[in-house]
Design a protein around this motif. Structure first.
Motif, PDB file in Angstrom:
ATOM      1  N   ASN A 159      -9.344  68.794 -30.869  1.00  0.00           N
ATOM      2  CA  ASN A 159      -8.670  68.933 -31.244  1.00  0.00           C
ATOM      3  C   ASN A 159      -7.780  70.033 -30.485  1.00  0.00           C
ATOM      4  OD1 ASN A 159      -9.305  67.496 -34.263  1.00  0.00           O
ATOM      5  ND2 ASN A 159      -7.380  65.985 -32.975  1.00  0.00           N
ATOM      6  N   ASP A 181      -8.161  62.822 -25.700  1.00  0.00           N
ATOM      7  CA  ASP A 181      -7.191  62.039 -26.556  1.00  0.00           C
ATOM      8  C   ASP A 181      -5.764  63.027 -26.345  1.00  0.00           C
ATOM      9  OD1 ASP A 181      -5.894  61.281 -29.118  1.00  0.00           O
ATOM     10  OD2 ASP A 181      -7.833  62.256 -30.046  1.00  0.00           O
ATOM     11  N   GLU A 182      -5.479  64.219 -26.748  1.00  0.00           N
ATOM     12  CA  GLU A 182      -4.202  64.326 -26.352  1.00  0.00           C
ATOM     13  C   GLU A 182      -4.361  64.052 -24.941  1.00  0.00           C
ATOM     14  OE1 GLU A 182      -6.505  64.838 -28.680  1.00  0.00           O
ATOM     15  OE2 GLU A 182      -5.264  66.231 -30.472  1.00  0.00           O
ATOM     16  N   ASN A 220      -9.530  57.775 -25.769  1.00  0.00           N
ATOM     17  CA  ASN A 220      -9.097  57.570 -27.215  1.00  0.00           C
ATOM     18  C   ASN A 220      -8.333  56.912 -27.119  1.00  0.00           C
ATOM     19  OD1 ASN A 220      -9.160  57.251 -29.599  1.00  0.00           O
ATOM     20  ND2 ASN A 220      -9.873  59.196 -30.424  1.00  0.00           N
ATOM     21  N   LYS A 222      -5.291  54.985 -29.019  1.00  0.00           N
ATOM     22  CA  LYS A 222      -4.885  54.620 -31.179  1.00  0.00           C
ATOM     23  C   LYS A 222      -3.334  54.564 -31.163  1.00  0.00           C
ATOM     24  CE  LYS A 222      -6.956  58.990 -32.153  1.00  0.00           C
ATOM     25  NZ  LYS A 222      -6.171  61.043 -32.464  1.00  0.00           N
TER      26      LYS A 222
HETATM   27 MG    MG Z   1      -9.232  63.289 -31.667  1.00  0.00          MG
END
Ligand code: MG
Length: 336
Positions: free
Chosen positions: A182, A231-232, A251, A253
């Motif tokens: 993260n 992800d971010e 990733n 979302k």
């Molecule tokens: Mg993540």
């Protein structure tokens, strides 16, 4: 269509800590969209580090309601284009509407979404189960508690990362282990830690450094022997092409990209760029998780455990078998 939005507070089994935040309750929002006799269900999980709160989400949804009044569920393109244009900072609220619209379409047609999309329900991946940041003793207890899950995602980004990972590996010698920092590391730190993680047989590393520097991700990727997932750095479809060659996968979302329609766009864009696909989640009830799971036959990896981390899920939809493989519901729409 008539839109109703209400708070949905989800209680966590354990305080959930990542390199960025800690929480005991997830302040989500439930959306119900009525079209004639039918009701579609959607959910938002506002992301506070993107400036979203339960209040801002409810406010946005109240302002979205009049836009929906004259439309039918089949006006996806027009509705989502308008909402994206008017509420660019509330993708989570847009995702809730998008999911409710898809749920209504499925219910109107009498089909689960995976069937409507022509997907094979036997091709779902296993989901990982997330172990949040905690003291070494707490991590040990959590890993023991997660005994039935064969794939664990370990949150890192603290000083004793490697000590924790070694201990998890010792406790779970045969499990698949993934790591998510993260944004908690630097480039140098990531490269240094990757060597040790390779020896521990880690499957991949997710988002080691903060977003906004794809060149640095590429440097890391070229240096380490482990796959790298963004992800971010991959919030929406337009972020994907620039990640080509910089990471091994992304990733996706629903609450980051704005729902199932944008999620599908990300999947196809990522495939065209040669990237692997993971479907992820926030702390979410079975509404958001079951919606994301509908896309999962198209994914290489799943991290759809938000509903497994809470104690008061008001819904039932997607389930997992004893190998944590996602079992898609047969019911129409998102299947909750
Ligand atoms: Mg993540």
């Amino acid at each position: 269509m008539r839109l109703l939005a209400s708070p949905l507070n989800l209680r966590l089994r354990h305080t959930f800590t990542t390199a960025r935040s800690a929480s005991d309750i997830a302040h989500n929002v439930l959306v119900r969209l009525r079209a004639g006799e039918l009701e579609g269900c959607g959910e938002a999980a506002p992301v506070h580090y993107y400036g979203q709160t339960q209040e801002s989400c409810l406010r946005a949804l109240r302002r979205m309601a009049p836009c929906l009044r004259a439309h039918t569920p089949f006006d996806l393109e027009a509705v989502l284009r308008e909402l994206g244009h008017r509420f660019p900072k509330e993708p989570s609220a847009i995702a809730a509407v998008d999911i409710a619209l898809h749920d209504l379409i499925g219910k109107r047609l009498g089909l689960p979404l995976w069937k409507y999309w022509g997907l094979d329900p036997s091709r779902t991946p296993r989901t990982s189960f997330t172990i949040g940041i905690a003291s070494l003793e707490r991590v040990v207890a959590k890993v023991r508690e997660a005994e039935k899950y064969p794939v664990l995602k370990i949150k890192v980004g603290v000083a004793n990362d490697l000590e924790i990972l070694r201990e998890v590996r010792r406790l779970a010698p045969r499990k698949t282990l993934r790591v998510d920092a993260n944004c908690g590391w630097t480039v140098k730190e990531t490269i240094a830690k990757a060597r040790a993680m390779e020896k521990l047989g880690i499957e991949f590393i997710e988002q080691p450094i903060p977003p906004g520097n794809n060149a640095a991700l590429k440097r890391i990727k070229n240096f380490i022997g482990l796959p790298l997932m963004a992800d971010e750095s991959s919030l929406a479809p337009e972020d994907v092409p620039a990640l080509r060659g910089c990471v091994d996968g992304i990733n996706i979302k629903l609450v980051k990209c704005g729902g199932l329609r944008a999620g599908m766009q990300m999947i196809h864009t990522a495939r065209a760029c040669g990237l692997k696909i993971m479907l992820g989640c926030m702390i979410e009830s079975s509404v958001l998780i079951s919606a994301a799971a509908q896309l999962s036959p198209l994914a290489d990896y799943a991290d759809l455990d938000g509903n497994l981390l809470i104690t008061n899920d008001p819904f039932r939809g997607v389930r997992v078998d004893n190998q944590a493989k996602l079992i898609l519901p047969q019911a129409a729409g998102i299947g909750v």
